[in-house]
Structures are given as C-alpha cells and as structure tokens.
Design an enzyme around this catalytic site. Structure first.
Site, PDB file in Angstrom:
ATOM      1  N   SER A 131       0.440  30.089  19.205  1.00 56.91           N
ATOM      2  CA  SER A 131       0.713  29.080  18.587  1.00 56.91           C
ATOM      3  C   SER A 131       1.600  28.241  18.423  1.00 56.91           C
ATOM      4  CB  SER A 131      -0.145  29.702  17.243  1.00 56.91           C
ATOM      5  OG  SER A 131      -0.671  29.002  15.491  1.00 56.91           O
ATOM      6  N   TYR A 138      -2.009  35.402   9.903  1.00 59.70           N
ATOM      7  CA  TYR A 138      -2.515  34.667  11.606  1.00 59.70           C
ATOM      8  C   TYR A 138      -0.860  34.444  11.872  1.00 59.70           C
ATOM      9  CZ  TYR A 138      -3.701  31.144  14.991  1.00 59.70           C
ATOM     10  OH  TYR A 138      -3.437  31.071  16.266  1.00 59.70           O
ATOM     11  N   LYS A 170       1.293  36.040  15.629  1.00 57.64           N
ATOM     12  CA  LYS A 170       1.185  35.380  17.116  1.00 57.64           C
ATOM     13  C   LYS A 170       3.275  35.692  17.141  1.00 57.64           C
ATOM     14  CE  LYS A 170      -2.391  33.986  17.998  1.00 57.64           C
ATOM     15  NZ  LYS A 170      -3.113  34.235  19.501  1.00 57.64           N
TER      16      LYS A 170
HETATM   17  C1  UD1 Z   1      -3.586  26.510  12.498  1.00 59.35           C
HETATM   18  C2  UD1 Z   1      -2.798  26.784  13.802  1.00 59.35           C
HETATM   19  C3  UD1 Z   1      -2.819  26.205  15.070  1.00 59.35           C
HETATM   20  C4  UD1 Z   1      -4.024  26.820  15.364  1.00 59.35           C
HETATM   21  C5  UD1 Z   1      -4.744  27.152  14.377  1.00 59.35           C
HETATM   22  C6  UD1 Z   1      -6.030  28.256  14.405  1.00 59.35           C
HETATM   23  C7  UD1 Z   1      -0.586  25.910  12.496  1.00 59.35           C
HETATM   24  C8  UD1 Z   1       0.243  25.268  11.827  1.00 59.35           C
HETATM   25  N1  UD1 Z   1      -1.471  25.430  13.289  1.00 59.35           N
HETATM   26  O1  UD1 Z   1      -4.153  25.469  12.864  1.00 59.35           O
HETATM   27  O2  UD1 Z   1      -2.188  26.362  16.334  1.00 59.35           O
HETATM   28  O3  UD1 Z   1      -4.774  27.014  16.583  1.00 59.35           O
HETATM   29  O4  UD1 Z   1      -4.894  27.570  12.978  1.00 59.35           O
HETATM   30  O5  UD1 Z   1      -7.328  27.896  13.470  1.00 59.35           O
HETATM   31  O6  UD1 Z   1      -0.175  27.096  11.766  1.00 59.35           O
HETATM   32  N2  UD1 Z   1      -7.287  20.509   6.028  1.00 59.35           N
HETATM   33  C9  UD1 Z   1      -8.132  19.927   5.224  1.00 59.35           C
HETATM   34  N3  UD1 Z   1      -9.809  21.163   4.782  1.00 59.35           N
HETATM   35  C10 UD1 Z   1     -10.254  21.628   5.267  1.00 59.35           C
HETATM   36  C11 UD1 Z   1     -10.117  22.224   6.721  1.00 59.35           C
HETATM   37  C12 UD1 Z   1      -8.925  21.820   7.166  1.00 59.35           C
HETATM   38  O7  UD1 Z   1      -7.612  19.264   4.431  1.00 59.35           O
HETATM   39  O8  UD1 Z   1     -11.362  22.023   5.078  1.00 59.35           O
HETATM   40  C13 UD1 Z   1      -6.608  20.642   6.651  1.00 59.35           C
HETATM   41  C14 UD1 Z   1      -5.268  21.580   6.751  1.00 59.35           C
HETATM   42  O9  UD1 Z   1      -4.944  22.213   5.251  1.00 59.35           O
HETATM   43  C15 UD1 Z   1      -4.754  21.245   7.266  1.00 59.35           C
HETATM   44  C16 UD1 Z   1      -5.623  20.640   9.100  1.00 59.35           C
HETATM   45  O10 UD1 Z   1      -6.575  20.267   7.972  1.00 59.35           O
HETATM   46  O11 UD1 Z   1      -3.368  19.850   7.304  1.00 59.35           O
HETATM   47  C17 UD1 Z   1      -5.775  21.684   9.789  1.00 59.35           C
HETATM   48  O12 UD1 Z   1      -6.390  22.480   9.727  1.00 59.35           O
HETATM   49  P1  UD1 Z   1      -7.363  24.185  10.383  1.00 59.35           P
HETATM   50  O13 UD1 Z   1      -7.887  22.921  12.112  1.00 59.35           O
HETATM   51  O14 UD1 Z   1      -7.553  24.437   9.779  1.00 59.35           O
HETATM   52  O15 UD1 Z   1      -6.229  24.595  11.387  1.00 59.35           O
HETATM   53  P2  UD1 Z   1      -4.144  24.866  10.774  1.00 59.35           P
HETATM   54  O16 UD1 Z   1      -4.372  26.150   9.995  1.00 59.35           O
HETATM   55  O17 UD1 Z   1      -3.769  23.503  11.208  1.00 59.35           O
END
Ligand code: UD1
Length: 350
Positions: free
Chosen positions: A136, A161, A165
């Site tokens: 990841s 997490y 990785k």
């Molecule tokens: C992380 C990993 C990614 C992995 C994934 C698996 C990083 C940068 N990326 O994704 O490689 O495949 O986990 O789960 O670590 N957000 C909101 N509101 C919400 C949910 C999310 O604002 O309710 C925002 C988060 O703050 C983030 C973005 O949306 O900025 C993406 O979040 P999410 O979809 O949870 O994935 P990551 O944690 O970035």
C-alpha cells in the site's frame, strides 16, 4: 469444497483473500485473460461467498475455493499440500482499515503478519517461485516529495495498517535475499475504488465501511452520513489528497505482474511497483465528481481530522507503465460512476 486440479497438468494460481474486494476483481481478470487454474482461499472475515457466485456469473468460468484462515498454519499446510502445480501465489488476505488499525493495532499485527509468514513458509517448503504481495502507499507515510516513486524513502507509518505493510515488505525482502530462486512483486496500491463495469460485483460491505467511496455511495441512498475528515490541511482546498485508482485497473496489474514473473521479465527477485493513476484528488474533488456522475447532491459535514491519515499522497507510476506495460484505463468519473452503479445493484437486492 473439493481440492482437485480441474484439468490435469494445468498450472495453478492461489489467490488468498479471493472473496474480498480486490481479490474477487483479480480472479475475474485471471479467468478472463489467462489459462491458469485458480484456487481462492478466504475465511470470509470481511467478505462473503456471494462474490464467488458473481465471479462465476460474470466470467462463465469455474474456479475452486477453500474456506481457510491463513493464521492456522497447520490447517494451511494440510489443505494446500494437496494442490499440485502451484506456479504462483497472489496474497491479498489482510485486514485493511486505517482507523480500525489505530484503535486495534494488535489484531492487525497478528492477522496481517502471521498470515503472511505462514503462506511464505508454505511457498518456501513447496518451492513455489512466484509471489505477489498487496502492499500500500501507506508505506510511504507523510512523504517529503510528491509524487512518490518506488525509491522515495519510507517514513514512519501513520497507522498500524501501514506499518504491517512496511513489515510485510521487509519480510519478503529478507526471504528473497535468502532464496535467489524466489521472486516477488510488491504492489503498492494507492486508493482502490469503484466496481466492476458490469455492476454485478463490487465491495460487499459487511459492517459500516471506513473508506470514502462506499461511504459516499451509501450517503447518497440515505444509508450513511458523510463527514469530511478535516478541511484545514495544507492542500489546495484544505482536504486530504489521495490517488484514487479503479479496482479493475488494480486487478489488471496483478495479471500483468504474474505474467512478468512467470515470463522471467523481472530484473531483480524483488520488484516494487506503485499502482496509482498519478493524479492527486482531494476529498472535496472526489465528492464533486460523484455528484456530477450521479446527479445526486450529497449532504456532508466537515469534521475533525482522522487519526492515522497522511495529508497528501499520489503516485509516480512510470515504473509500472514501462516494466509491466500497465496503463490505468479508468478516470475518476468512471470510478465514481461504477461505484454508484454497484450501490444501485446492492439497493435492488436488499
Ligand atoms: C488507505 C491507504 C490505501 C489502502 C486503504 C485500504 C493511505 C494513504 N492509503 O486509504 O492504500 O488501500 O487504506 O483501506 O494510507 N475520508 C473522509 N471521510 C470518510 C472517510 C474517508 O473524509 O468518512 C477521507 C480520509 O480522511 C482520506 C480519504 O477520504 O483523506 C480516503 O480515505 P479512505 O477511503 O479511508 O482511504 P485511506 O485511508 O486513504
């Protein structure tokens, strides 16, 4: 479940976590574009066997399945030793939620590391040469320079997490160092989203999802509420930046990585590739793309930052393009459109 190799002499690929989100889309690509015999292993801890039915419907092909927890080493050896002609393992099975890993780190270390060392031990014992690992972009932590290349130094992980990785990559590097014959590809996914273009399969959320896109689509049908985690980051609109990549593009990269290893195209015995589009997209931009393709206005609130989140990350994907000849096909709008189509399938079935 029967364990026989469907056609004598066929080479077998083991896919761990094959009922899961990326695993199921990868099995589709394997069945459509290769002649391998596919065996999926899953314990359904965060997935459902409905995925298997959908894969069969979409491809019209059959594959074998095994209900097994990879942390159970004894059972793993007993069951998998019966399988002949294994030419490669694609290892997806792992816990994958950043926030969950912040609150329950030990379950992440227990599950993600033990399952990896067990399947690697089996691969070593059986002299299976080719291994693909789901890594990841979280291994980069808060990188100093963007976009990140595979040579960007890895900073401290922001979540357990991400740390699992990093540890997983280290373990594989040491195993490869000790065994010149063993070949691995580490695929660093950015943010896989969307669903198969058919609308017949996507992520089956068993619990409340933690990832942005399923929360967006559930919010649009009134089954969830969306909070944007922070709008005071040092980014162009204050929200976090990610590199969203269509799950079918990620699946395609696995088939290419497998052929790369089996065709002896790899230059070293550990190859690392970034799988992203190269485009940094903010949370607010992702929301706008969804609103455009769905025609739905999303009600969302701005909330506090989420612990474990990196501020911004996106890929330099040149290495995957040149070495694997992998070109991501889908745009952000395609990703949102397919996620929306999948949500509508789920609604129709509920
Ligand atoms: C992380 C990993 C990614 C992995 C994934 C698996 C990083 C940068 N990326 O994704 O490689 O495949 O986990 O789960 O670590 N957000 C909101 N509101 C919400 C949910 C999310 O604002 O309710 C925002 C988060 O703050 C983030 C973005 O949306 O900025 C993406 O979040 P999410 O979809 O949870 O994935 P990551 O944690 O970035």
């Amino acid at each position: 479940m029967l364990l026989r190799n469907t056609q004598k002499g066929m080479q077998t690929i083991i896919v761990t976590g094959g009922a899961g989100y990326i695993g199921s889309h990868t099995i589709i690509e394997l069945l459509i574009s290769t002649n391998f015999n596919v065996i999926s292993i899953d314990n359904f801890s965060n997935s459902t066997s409905r995925s298997y039915q959908r894969i069969k419907e979409i491809t019209g092909k059959s594959f074998e399945t095994l209900d097994l927890d990879l942390c159970n080493k004894e059972k793993l050896y007993t069951q998998l030793s019966k399988i002949k002609n294994i030419i490669g393992i694609i290892h997806f099975a792992a816990f994958k939620s950043v926030p969950e890993s912040v609150t329950d780190p030990l379950s992440y270390y227990n599950n993600n590391i033990n399952s990896l060392t067990n399947i690697l031990s089996f691969a070593q014992q059986q002299k299976i040469k080719n291994f693909i690992f789901s890594s990841s972009c979280s291994v980069y932590g808060n990188a100093d320079d963007l976009p990140v290349t595979e040579n960007t130094p890895l900073k401290t992980a922001e979540s357990a997490y991400g740390h699992t990785k990093q540890i997983g990559e280290d373990i594989i590097n040491f195993v490869c160092k000790a065994n010149a014959e063993f070949n691995a590809v580490l695929l660093r996914y950015f943010n896989p989203v969307g669903a198969h273009p058919s609308g017949k399969i996507g992520e089956f959320p068993l619990n409340r999802p933690n990832n942005l896109v399923p929360i967006i689509t559930q919010t649009a049908v009134g089954k969830n509420s969306l909070t944007v985690f922070g709008n005071d980051f040092d980014t162009r609109d204050g929200s976090c930046i990610r590199d969203y990549i269509h799950v079918s593009d990620i699946a395609d990269a696995h088939v290419k990585a497998l052929n790369y290893l089996i065709g002896n195209k790899n230059k070293k015995n550990v190859s690392v590739f970034n799988l992203g589009t190269g485009n940094g997209v903010s949370v607010l931009e992702a929301i706008r793309s969804f609103e455009k393709v769905s025609g739905k206005k999303l009600n969302y609130t701005i909330g506090a930052r989420r612990e474990g989140d990196v501020v911004a990350i996106y890929a330099n994907n040149n290495l995957a393009k040149t070495e694997l000849i992998w070109i991501p096909k889908y745009s952000l709008d395609d990703m949102m459109g397919s996620a929306w189509k999948w949500q509508q399938t789920l609604e129709a079935e509920s």
